[in-house]
Enzyme design. Structure first.
Site, short mmCIF file in Angstrom:
data_model
loop_
_atom_site.label_atom_id
_atom_site.label_comp_id
_atom_site.label_asym_id
_atom_site.label_seq_id
_atom_site.Cartn_x
_atom_site.Cartn_y
_atom_site.Cartn_z
N GLU A 43 1.57 -1.24 0.35
CA GLU A 43 0.19 -0.72 -0.12
C GLU A 43 0.91 1.03 0.00
O GLU A 43 1.76 1.50 0.65
CB GLU A 43 -1.18 0.19 1.42
CG GLU A 43 -1.80 0.95 1.17
CD GLU A 43 -3.09 1.09 2.87
OE1 GLU A 43 -3.74 1.78 2.13
OE2 GLU A 43 -1.89 0.95 3.99
N LYS A 113 -9.71 0.01 -1.75
CA LYS A 113 -10.43 0.12 -1.16
C LYS A 113 -11.73 0.52 -0.35
O LYS A 113 -11.95 1.79 0.07
CB LYS A 113 -9.25 0.49 0.20
CG LYS A 113 -9.24 -0.01 1.76
CD LYS A 113 -7.86 0.66 2.53
CE LYS A 113 -8.00 0.75 3.24
NZ LYS A 113 -6.45 0.91 4.19
N CYS A 156 -4.82 -3.53 2.93
CA CYS A 156 -4.18 -3.25 5.03
C CYS A 156 -5.33 -3.11 5.81
O CYS A 156 -5.58 -4.38 6.24
CB CYS A 156 -3.63 -1.86 4.56
SG CYS A 156 -2.88 -1.07 6.33
#
Length: 269
Positions: A43, A113, A156
């Site tokens: 990321e 995300k 993440c």
């Protein structure tokens, strides 16, 4: 699906786009020389800086990053996972976007995300990802590859939400990507155990590229990019310096674990 080597890149990305892309290219080169056919970047690999600075540079970051990914995949004839970079939206914010690119430079999958990191940590650091990032509106899909298997994307903070990975496993995922910039404070206690849990409960390989070290100001990340097998065994760990973890994805191992522990077949809910 056949056996192949996968690499999880570890970087200390800075608020310097060109420098980060040059470092990523060098690490991809080294991983390919080791035999990796699938290389995964963490990321924020192309830019990691203050949120307002990221927002101001987002159009250039997005354009240069996508160009880099396509040309680099073609140059090294490798499949690339880009773990997360800002792509501007009409709202003025950005999507934290992960891309999967094939060796011809074609986009295979895109994921924005969905879980944003808005947290006040006991070490005094405050993170408000939603200040500049718009949450994705769709859960990630699984990309089905005849050679590399069924690949599930995440980014993440997603790793703390097991329902997302159950969603991927129900679509047939065999390899789960968790590219991250995990904080040093939380990483020391949670990173490894969360990755192992996602691997074990879904009987999948987990490939987790990572950020490490100090990026700017007080922003420190945990490192320890790693690859974990479906039994929860760590196959390789990159430690706390830039580099990469590399290991083999073995379909026979996946099948063996799923026969020994057929929990996916025993789901009730």
């Amino acid at each position: 699906m056949r056996p192949y080597l996968v690499a999880a890149i570890q970087m200390t990305s800075l608020p310097k786009l060109e420098k980060n892309l040059a470092e990523a290219e060098e690490l991809i080169d080294l991983a390919v020389r080791r035999g990796a056919e699938l290389v995964c970047l963490p990321e924020n690999f192309s830019f990691m800086g203050e949120e307002p600075e990221k927002l101001a540079q987002a159009p250039e970051i997005a354009e240069q990053t996508e160009k880099f990914l396509k040309t680099t995949a073609q140059r090294f004839q490798v499949t690339l996972l880009a773990g997360g970079f800002p792509v501007p939206t009409e709202s003025g914010k950005v999507y934290n976007t992960a891309l999967l690119i094939d060796p011809s430079g074609n986009e295979l999958a895109r994921y924005q995300k969905v879980h944003l990191f808005d947290v006040n940590l006991p070490d005094g650091n405050t993170y408000q990802e939603s200040f500049t990032v718009m949450a994705g509106q769709q859960l990630p899909s699984v990309y089905h590859s005849e050679d590399l298997g069924n690949l599930g994307l995440s980014v993440c903070y997603d790793v703390r939400f097991p329902e997302l990975y159950r969603h991927l496993s129900r679509q047939g995922a065999q390899v789960l990507f968790v590219p991250a910039a995990f904080t040093a404070y939380t990483g020391k206690d949670h990173w490894e155990v969360l990755l192992k849990a996602r691997a074990i409960e879904n009987t999948c390989y987990v490939v987790a590229p990572a950020q490490t070290g100090n990026h700017y100001g007080r922003r420190y990340t945990h490192g320890h990019a790693m690859i974990i097998d479906p039994w929860g065994v760590i196959l390789d760990d990159a430690g706390d310096k830039p580099g990469f973890a590399i290991a083999e994805i073995q379909p026979t191992r996946l099948e063996q674990v799923r026969v020994q522990m057929p929990s996916l077949k025993h789901r009730v809910f």
